[in-house]
Design a protein around this motif. Structure first.
Motif, PDB file in Angstrom:
ATOM      1  N   ALA A 185      -3.680  -2.697  -9.736  1.00 23.84           N
ATOM      2  CA  ALA A 185      -3.763  -3.809  -8.774  1.00 23.84           C
ATOM      3  C   ALA A 185      -5.202  -4.205  -8.479  1.00 23.84           C
ATOM      4  CB  ALA A 185      -3.035  -3.439  -7.483  1.00 23.84           C
ATOM      5  N   ASP A 187      -1.633  -0.755  -2.405  1.00 19.04           N
ATOM      6  CA  ASP A 187      -1.047  -0.909  -3.733  1.00 19.04           C
ATOM      7  C   ASP A 187       0.201  -0.057  -3.909  1.00 19.04           C
ATOM      8  OD1 ASP A 187      -3.294  -2.487  -4.123  1.00 19.04           O
ATOM      9  OD2 ASP A 187      -4.421  -0.868  -5.070  1.00 19.04           O
ATOM     10  N   ILE A 191      -2.164  -9.288  -2.764  1.00 20.40           N
ATOM     11  CA  ILE A 191      -1.592  -7.969  -2.464  1.00 20.40           C
ATOM     12  C   ILE A 191      -1.558  -7.744  -0.951  1.00 20.40           C
ATOM     13  CG2 ILE A 191      -1.896  -5.487  -2.782  1.00 20.40           C
ATOM     14  CD1 ILE A 191      -0.970  -6.996  -5.276  1.00 20.40           C
TER      15      ILE A 191
END
Length: 348
Positions: free
Chosen positions: A172, A77, A281
């Motif tokens: 995130a 992240d 991600i």
């Protein structure tokens, strides 16, 4: 209203006081974070969408701030966010004398080398907890999460380095399907309530107050619970409030570029359950770091296991004398230690 017993139990169970308007003492109004409303969120479907929208946010930030820093772990992240910083920016990674976070540190160093960032190590010791816990507790008017004293220390260092805004990647996990051990199982109501309770108030307090009311708000049937809504509305407040409070106590502005994003498509739980949490991600990380393996989830290091390994437990009357300290994790011991320090502070 004031209700010390409720507040203690709420902190033990959820690491924050979930009821607004209920506080430890007169004049001690606790502060909770409010997440972005749905109409403020930007939908994203792909890693390229995330990349574009985060770049736009950084372009706006750099039009206002000349020096932007980042809390940088070894995980995906913050690593992704580091790629948008200008060369010469400051990055701060937590470490401890016991060295249990060396793998995290090495990855953070690699990120800094790639993006030409000034890398600062923030070493966390028991002396730091003793020094900074009272500061962040006074600002919150409540006991705090174990990350808050160390975030405060990093923010103080960043201010000395001339940083005007700190970047974090805290949201995130919640937005993109992290926390897979919490959201992936098909929980029963009672099973999720047991799993999410950080420390059972009845195990450690002499006057515990039942906290099941909060879970009941999310019951969907006799044996079911809306886990995703619980995470969106409970976990988000507890987690983000820690950053809000710690940075606020240091008078350091901070910003989370993930916080205003939302997945345009429903989360693919099959992918999460098959070992691919935060798949968007992960794809963004692969774009930014094609030369590196994608890391497993690395939470922000907190050296509480080592620091509190020999701690014998709280002595105040609010706590039971028969707490099984040898069965508690470092984070649970932190909660007891922090709560006792807060109560001592209230008595002064």
């Amino acid at each position: 209203m004031t209700d010390k017993d409720f507040c203690l139990s709420s902190y033990m169970a959820f690491r924050y006081i979930w009821k607004d308007g209920v506080d430890f003492a007169e004049g001690f109004q606790h502060k909770n974070y409010l997440p972005a409303s749905d109409d403020q969120r930007i939908p994203v479907k792909t890693a390229a969408d995330i990349d574009r929208e985060i770049q736009r946010q950084f372009d706006r930030l750099y039009s206002k701030y000349q020096s932007i820093g980042i809390l940088l772990s070894g995980g995906m992240d913050s690593a992704n966010l580091a790629s948008y910083l200008r060369p010469g920016s400051h990055a701060y990674t937590f470490t401890s004398p016991s060295g249990e976070f060396n793998a995290d540190l090495e990855r953070a160093r690699a990120y800094c080398q790639k993006w030409q960032l000034h890398h600062h190590l923030i070493t966390i010791t028991f002396d730091d907890y003793q020094a900074y816990a009272p500061v962040v507790m006074r600002h919150k008017f409540a006991p705090v999460h174990s990350i808050e004293p160390q975030i405060y220390k990093a923010a103080e260092q960043a201010r000395e380095d001339g940083v005007q805004l700190m970047i974090v990647g805290e949201s995130a996990d919640l937005i993109f399907g992290g926390m897979d051990k919490l959201i992936a199982p098909e929980w029963t109501f009672d099973g999720f309530a047991r799993r999410y309770t950080f420390l059972d108030p009845a195990l450690v307090l002499t006057r515990p107050v039942d906290q099941s009311e909060l879970f009941e708000h999310y019951r969907t049937g006799a044996e079911t619970i809306d886990v995703m809504r619980f995470m969106d509305e409970v976990f988000s407040v507890e987690s983000s409030s820690s950053y809000l409070n710690a940075f606020g106590a240091a008078w350091m502005p901070y910003y989370d570029p993930y916080a205003i994003l939302v997945m345009a498509d429903p989360l693919d739980m099959q992918r999460v359950r098959n070992g691919e949490p935060k798949y968007l991600i992960r794809q963004l990380y692969a774009m930014k770091y094609p030369e590196l393996e994608i890391p497993f989830k690395i939470p922000m290091p907190r050296p509480v296991d080592a620091i509190f390994s020999q701690w014998q437990g709280p002595q105040r009357s609010e706590f039971r004398s028969d707490i099984p300290m040898d069965q508690l994790t470092g984070n649970q011991k932190w909660q007891l230690w922090c709560a006792e320090q807060f109560l001592n502070m209230l008595d002064k």
